[in-house]
Design a protein around this motif. Structure first.
Motif, PDB file in Angstrom:
ATOM      1  N   HIS A 367       0.800  -1.127   0.089  1.00  0.00           N
ATOM      2  CA  HIS A 367      -0.097  -0.027  -0.040  1.00  0.00           C
ATOM      3  C   HIS A 367       0.738   1.205  -0.144  1.00  0.00           C
ATOM      4  O   HIS A 367       0.405   2.451  -0.133  1.00  0.00           O
ATOM      5  CB  HIS A 367      -0.886   0.109   1.364  1.00  0.00           C
ATOM      6  CG  HIS A 367      -2.056  -1.062   1.357  1.00  0.00           C
ATOM      7  ND1 HIS A 367      -3.209  -0.880   0.587  1.00  0.00           N
ATOM      8  CD2 HIS A 367      -1.981  -2.407   1.838  1.00  0.00           C
ATOM      9  CE1 HIS A 367      -3.776  -2.109   0.676  1.00  0.00           C
ATOM     10  NE2 HIS A 367      -3.114  -2.771   1.560  1.00  0.00           N
ATOM     11  N   SER A 370       0.634   3.826  -3.311  1.00  0.00           N
ATOM     12  CA  SER A 370      -0.653   4.503  -3.373  1.00  0.00           C
ATOM     13  C   SER A 370      -0.508   5.439  -2.241  1.00  0.00           C
ATOM     14  O   SER A 370      -0.979   6.785  -2.266  1.00  0.00           O
ATOM     15  CB  SER A 370      -1.848   3.659  -2.983  1.00  0.00           C
ATOM     16  OG  SER A 370      -1.989   3.146  -1.594  1.00  0.00           O
ATOM     17  N   GLN A 371       0.054   5.557  -1.040  1.00  0.00           N
ATOM     18  CA  GLN A 371       0.217   6.316   0.048  1.00  0.00           C
ATOM     19  C   GLN A 371       1.129   7.494  -0.553  1.00  0.00           C
ATOM     20  O   GLN A 371       0.772   8.524  -0.217  1.00  0.00           O
ATOM     21  CB  GLN A 371       0.756   5.637   1.316  1.00  0.00           C
ATOM     22  CG  GLN A 371       0.544   6.523   2.447  1.00  0.00           C
ATOM     23  CD  GLN A 371      -1.027   6.601   2.867  1.00  0.00           C
ATOM     24  OE1 GLN A 371      -1.624   5.727   2.801  1.00  0.00           O
ATOM     25  NE2 GLN A 371      -1.319   7.840   3.412  1.00  0.00           N
ATOM     26  N   THR A 373       1.139   8.779  -3.466  1.00  0.00           N
ATOM     27  CA  THR A 373       0.294   9.506  -4.226  1.00  0.00           C
ATOM     28  C   THR A 373      -0.842  10.257  -3.419  1.00  0.00           C
ATOM     29  O   THR A 373      -1.080  11.575  -3.771  1.00  0.00           O
ATOM     30  CB  THR A 373      -0.516   8.525  -5.361  1.00  0.00           C
ATOM     31  OG1 THR A 373       0.195   7.856  -5.913  1.00  0.00           O
ATOM     32  CG2 THR A 373      -1.417   9.357  -6.238  1.00  0.00           C
ATOM     33  N   LEU A 374      -1.141   9.636  -2.477  1.00  0.00           N
ATOM     34  CA  LEU A 374      -2.341  10.360  -1.562  1.00  0.00           C
ATOM     35  C   LEU A 374      -1.719  11.503  -0.841  1.00  0.00           C
ATOM     36  O   LEU A 374      -2.174  12.500  -0.532  1.00  0.00           O
ATOM     37  CB  LEU A 374      -2.690   9.383  -0.551  1.00  0.00           C
ATOM     38  CG  LEU A 374      -3.919   8.186  -1.242  1.00  0.00           C
ATOM     39  CD1 LEU A 374      -4.170   7.302  -0.343  1.00  0.00           C
ATOM     40  CD2 LEU A 374      -5.111   8.998  -1.733  1.00  0.00           C
ATOM     41  N   GLU A 375      -0.499  11.339  -0.373  1.00  0.00           N
ATOM     42  CA  GLU A 375       0.367  12.335   0.518  1.00  0.00           C
ATOM     43  C   GLU A 375       1.266  13.319  -0.042  1.00  0.00           C
ATOM     44  O   GLU A 375       2.393  13.516   0.423  1.00  0.00           O
ATOM     45  CB  GLU A 375       0.743  11.687   1.668  1.00  0.00           C
ATOM     46  CG  GLU A 375      -0.127  11.164   2.697  1.00  0.00           C
ATOM     47  CD  GLU A 375       0.288  10.695   3.935  1.00  0.00           C
ATOM     48  OE1 GLU A 375       0.384  11.398   4.868  1.00  0.00           O
ATOM     49  OE2 GLU A 375       0.674   9.239   4.028  1.00  0.00           O
ATOM     50  N   HIS A 376       0.915  13.380  -1.387  1.00  0.00           N
ATOM     51  CA  HIS A 376       2.109  14.508  -1.975  1.00  0.00           C
ATOM     52  C   HIS A 376       2.143  15.707  -1.164  1.00  0.00           C
ATOM     53  O   HIS A 376       3.471  16.272  -1.397  1.00  0.00           O
ATOM     54  CB  HIS A 376       1.954  14.509  -3.622  1.00  0.00           C
ATOM     55  CG  HIS A 376       0.758  15.370  -3.630  1.00  0.00           C
ATOM     56  ND1 HIS A 376       0.789  16.673  -3.933  1.00  0.00           N
ATOM     57  CD2 HIS A 376      -0.627  15.022  -4.180  1.00  0.00           C
ATOM     58  CE1 HIS A 376      -0.388  17.151  -4.338  1.00  0.00           C
ATOM     59  NE2 HIS A 376      -1.372  16.052  -4.527  1.00  0.00           N
TER      60      HIS A 376
END
Length: 421
Positions: A367, A370-371, A373-376
């Motif tokens: 995971h 994807s993290q 990408t989510l927390e840029h």
């Protein structure tokens, strides 16, 4: 495919003279017994297998060899080569912008490559090279600047691989690295790993991170490398460079000793074994800022590589320890510039936010991508976003970037949006 520069007739003639002189060197009245002993074996072998010449008793070719070597090194440096190879059966070959380029001339023979090795290796380390058959070291030469060298045996011959290092420690901006990396250099403690394939610029990125740290916050920095590559001045505190094989017997031994020397920042050139990995994690967990490298392609692979170095029975404990000590992972690749002048890094940055630490602790390593990408907004950067920035800035052609994207469709979408670098 190896490119080739236009033949240089003067170089051709010089290499032939060097090859001939090397073969004749053991025949004169001043030849040592070892030279005379080695030559019959060389003569009896096929031309591409010229026999085994011991390093200290190689032919002394004087100014001619030194001038030739100086010219080859200076030419490769002037053409911004990253590496230069001297191998029997081939002319000198440089790696320029990732491509192999022949420097022209006839093929070197084994006696001449042995003479080149003798000229490159410091006199004080000839015996060490002869005993081990291989040697890593760094030198500074007036004709080529700072070099990291590996000499070794192949097919009974001596060969050399020379890496050209920047003459001064570079900064992050000059390397086209994201400004977000500076946050990792200014941390109080934690483990920062820079990963990627051989030759992707890991050591240079680490040197730039350490330069930033020393410029912003004075520190006692200890580097542990094999060999030492970049040397940092004491202007930002106290800097010690420990070379494995010369100053310490192993990375683990050097690291154990360094922890008793009150360091603020540690650089471990490479975490090569479970013991050094374990000590590095403990050092980061107990208040030190630790930088190191691994030959992995992305953040999930890096976490798996660290965890796989431990027995399965310890996995849960190690995941918990790593989730606390990890500060960030930087994974990079080098792409050719669109203008044909050099290469530029594409970088993926994982920052150990609470969500990331939780995923590591629970073993949900898959995971992590994807993290990122989510927390840029937290300073993370996905490889696809980095590639898109390089294309939008005109530094890299789309056809070079897209095949390297983790999710090509995401990369395509990012090219249609504008964002601050």
């Amino acid at each position: 495919m190896t490119q080739r520069l236009e033949p240089d007739p003067h170089l051709d003639a010089l290499i032939r003279r060097l090859n001939d002189a090397a073969r004749r060197a053991g025949e004169g009245p001043d030849a040592s017994p070892e030279q005379r002993e080695a030559l019959p074996a060389a003569a009896a072998a096929p031309s591409v297998y010229p026999g085994s010449m011991t390093l200290p008793d190689l032919p002394v070719l004087g100014d001619e060899l030194r001038d030739w070597l100086r010219e080859r090194l200076a030419l490769a440096r002037a053409r911004h080569a990253s590496d230069l190879f001297f191998v029997a059966g081939s002319p000198p070959v440089a790696r320029i912008d990732g491509a192999l380029v022949s420097l022209g001339g006839p093929d070197l023979d084994g006696n001449t490559t042995a003479s080149i090795v003798a000229a490159i290796v410091p006199d004080s380390r000839h015996d060490e090279a002869r005993r081990g058959g291989t040697l890593d070291f760094s030198v500074v030469r007036p004709d080529a600047g700072r070099l990291r060298c590996n000499v070794h045996r192949e097919r009974g011959n001596w060969a050399a691989a020379v890496r050209f290092l920047a003459e001064v420690v570079p900064d992050l901006a000059a390397l086209n690295l994201p400004a977000a990396l500076s946050r990792l250099a200014e941390l109080d403690h934690g483990l920062v790993l820079v990963t990627g394939s051989t030759g992707c610029g890991k050591s240079t990125t680490l040197a730039a991170l350490l330069r930033r740290r020393l410029a912003r916050r004075p520190a006692h920095l200890i580097t542990i490398e094999d060999p030492v590559e970049y040397e940092h001045a004491h202007t930002g505190g106290v800097v010690e460079h420990v070379e494995v094989g010369r100053d310490a017997p192993s990375f683990a031994a050097a690291l154990r000793a360094a922890l008793r020397q009150s360091p603020d920042v540690l650089l471990i050139g490479e975490m090569r074994d479970p013991e050094s990995i374990s000590i590095a994690i403990t050092a980061a967990e107990t208040g030190h800022l630790v930088f190191s490298t691994l030959h992995t392609g992305d953040a999930p692979q890096t976490i798996h590589r660290v965890l796989d170095s431990y027995p399965a029975a310890q996995m849960e404990i190690v995941r918990a320890q790593l989730s606390v000590s990890l500060a960030g992972i930087v994974s990079q690749q080098l792409l050719p510039r669109r203008d044909g002048h050099g290469r530029v890094p594409a970088v993926e940055i994982l920052v150990a936010t609470p969500a990331v630490r939780n995923l590591v602790r629970q073993g949900k390593i898959a995971h992590l991508r994807s993290q990122i990408t989510l927390e840029h907004q937290a300073g993370m950067l996905s490889l696809d976003r980095s590639l898109a920035r390089l294309v939008r800035s005109g530094l890299v052609a789309p056809e070079e970037a897209r095949p390297r994207a983790r999710v090509p469709e995401e990369f395509d979408g990012l090219l249609g949006h504008t964002e601050s670098p």
